[in-house]
Design an enzyme around this catalytic site. Structure first.
Site, short mmCIF file in Angstrom:
data_model
loop_
_atom_site.label_atom_id
_atom_site.label_comp_id
_atom_site.label_asym_id
_atom_site.label_seq_id
_atom_site.Cartn_x
_atom_site.Cartn_y
_atom_site.Cartn_z
N LYS A 179 0.82 -1.22 0.00
CA LYS A 179 0.00 0.00 0.00
C LYS A 179 0.84 1.26 0.00
O LYS A 179 0.42 2.31 0.48
CB LYS A 179 -0.98 0.01 1.18
CG LYS A 179 -1.88 -1.20 1.27
CD LYS A 179 -2.59 -1.51 -0.04
CE LYS A 179 -3.50 -0.40 -0.52
NZ LYS A 179 -4.10 -0.67 -1.86
N GLY A 180 2.04 1.15 -0.58
CA GLY A 180 2.90 2.32 -0.67
C GLY A 180 2.94 2.91 -2.06
O GLY A 180 3.50 3.98 -2.27
N GLY A 181 2.36 2.19 -3.05
CA GLY A 181 2.37 2.67 -4.43
C GLY A 181 3.21 1.81 -5.34
O GLY A 181 3.66 2.27 -6.39
N THR A 182 3.40 0.53 -4.99
CA THR A 182 4.25 -0.34 -5.80
C THR A 182 3.69 -0.56 -7.20
O THR A 182 4.44 -0.57 -8.18
CB THR A 182 4.46 -1.71 -5.12
OG1 THR A 182 3.19 -2.34 -4.89
CG2 THR A 182 5.20 -1.54 -3.79
N ARG A 183 2.38 -0.74 -7.31
CA ARG A 183 1.78 -0.96 -8.63
C ARG A 183 1.92 0.29 -9.49
O ARG A 183 2.25 0.21 -10.67
CB ARG A 183 0.32 -1.38 -8.49
CG ARG A 183 -0.48 -1.46 -9.81
CD ARG A 183 0.14 -2.39 -10.82
NE ARG A 183 0.19 -3.77 -10.37
CZ ARG A 183 0.70 -4.76 -11.10
NH1 ARG A 183 1.20 -4.50 -12.30
NH2 ARG A 183 0.73 -5.99 -10.64
N TYR A 243 -2.95 10.88 -10.99
CA TYR A 243 -2.35 10.88 -12.32
C TYR A 243 -2.52 9.52 -12.99
O TYR A 243 -2.42 8.47 -12.35
CB TYR A 243 -0.86 11.22 -12.24
CG TYR A 243 -0.60 12.70 -12.14
CD1 TYR A 243 -0.46 13.47 -13.29
CD2 TYR A 243 -0.50 13.33 -10.91
CE1 TYR A 243 -0.22 14.84 -13.21
CE2 TYR A 243 -0.26 14.69 -10.80
CZ TYR A 243 -0.12 15.44 -11.97
OH TYR A 243 0.10 16.79 -11.88
N LYS A 268 -7.75 1.39 -6.55
CA LYS A 268 -6.72 2.32 -6.11
C LYS A 268 -7.33 3.71 -5.90
O LYS A 268 -8.20 4.14 -6.66
CB LYS A 268 -5.60 2.41 -7.14
CG LYS A 268 -4.94 1.06 -7.41
CD LYS A 268 -4.33 0.47 -6.16
CE LYS A 268 -3.70 -0.87 -6.43
NZ LYS A 268 -3.16 -1.47 -5.19
N GLY A 269 -6.87 4.39 -4.88
CA GLY A 269 -7.36 5.73 -4.61
C GLY A 269 -8.70 5.76 -3.90
O GLY A 269 -9.38 6.78 -3.91
N PRO A 328 -11.34 6.28 -1.06
CA PRO A 328 -11.30 7.21 0.08
C PRO A 328 -11.11 6.44 1.39
O PRO A 328 -11.68 5.37 1.58
CB PRO A 328 -12.67 7.89 0.01
CG PRO A 328 -13.55 6.94 -0.75
CD PRO A 328 -12.64 6.27 -1.75
#
Length: 313
Positions: free
Chosen positions: A70-74, A261, A276-277, A279
């Site tokens: 959940k850090g943005g790996t994808r 983005y 993803k994203g 809320p």
């Protein structure tokens, strides 16, 4: 010595490994393996070509995105895959953190990598590696000079995002759910045994990686900055991987509907999956302050370990 012993163990595992084509379905599908919006083009190769392109081969990764969950790996993998000299593995392999996969041997692992040209580098990502006690030694045994990518975000926000993913997964599978406060607090005190909190103790896990790899081989990507403005972070990754600069501002556009983005490449546009994203739930302010206070000392220790600071609350 640690890498040498692990290398010897890896050779033993390879001797008794399952055939490379014996890949169980349950290892091919992970929580992050279907992260792209299915209605949009998907450029990371997941299907095996019947006739691989000439001069291509499957090679061990030159770089691994080791986390964090959940850090943005994808997002990092998808954005990095814009680069023509990057070949990205389609799924999370979980080779170095799952014993049952590691026992299948290195050839099994390599067969799960994409076909790549000689001038390309292969990259795989499995967020579970960062918090695995065994992954650093095992990766070191494979390649002690490999370049590692670690993407991190505010650890308290990461805890909430971790909860949010599990919450929606349980809802979709018709399983009972709990309010986040019930998981964060037990008997009036912060539940530090909660796995989501344990995963956010970056200093604890980083110490383990630094036992096997010098800090110069681990590039930390600021996940919060990647969300706000992807290009500078991607340019730093290009330099770390010794890639020629090919990623430019026109490769990204802000999607007002999704609120983050998206990617534009080869005349196509695509965004991360709708999961993803999502809320975050509102968290009781007292509980949230307990969480942040507990993480503060771990954050300070982490900053000392990596010799830089981040704008975390």
């Amino acid at each position: 010595m640690a890498c040498f012993l692990a290398s010897a163990f890896l050779l033993v595992l390879q001797t008794y490994a399952a055939p490379p084509d014996f890949v169980q379905d349950r290892y091919d599908i992970t929580l992050d393996s279907v992260d792209l919006d299915p209605g949009l083009p998907f450029n990371i190769s997941g299907d095996e070509p019947s006739h691989p392109p000439p001069e291509t081969s499957k090679r061990a990764p030159h770089s691994i995105i080791i986390g964090v969950r959940k850090g943005g790996t994808r997002a990092l993998l998808e954005m990095l895959d814009i680069h023509p000299e990057v070949a990205a593995a389609a799924t999370e392999v979980h080779f170095f953190d799952w014993d049952e996969n590691y026992a299948k041997g290195f050839e099994w692992y390599r067969e799960l990598m994409p076909y790549s040209y000689p001038q390309q580098i292969t990259v795989e990502k499995t967020p579970g590696y960062f918090t695995s006690a065994l992954a650093p030694e095992r990766i070191c045994a494979m390649n002690s000079s490999i370049k590692l990518l670690l993407i991190l975000r505010d650890p308290a926000e990461r805890v909430i995002s971790d909860y949010t993913q599990v919450y929606f997964n349980r809802l979709e599978n018709h399983k009972p759910v709990q309010a986040i406060e019930n998981l964060l607090v037990r008997n009036g005190a912060l539940n530090i045994r909660y796995k989501a909190i344990q995963r956010s103790l970056y200093d604890v896990h980083m110490r383990n990686w630094l036992r096997y790899f010098p800090l110069e081989q681990i590039h930390i990507v600021d996940g919060d900055a990647l969300i706000r403005d992807p290009l500078p972070e991607l340019q730093r990754v290009e330099r770390f991987l010794n890639l020629p600069p090919r990623i430019v501002s026109s490769n990204f556009y802000f999607n007002q509907t999704k609120g983050f983005y998206c990617i534009r490449s080869d005349g196509r546009e695509r965004c991360l999956h709708e999961s993803k994203g999502r809320p975050h739930p509102a968290v009781n302010s007292t509980v949230l302050q307990q969480l942040r206070s507990y993480l503060q000392e771990h954050n300070r220790t982490f900053f000392r370990l990596v010799r830089r600071t981040f704008d975390w609350q």
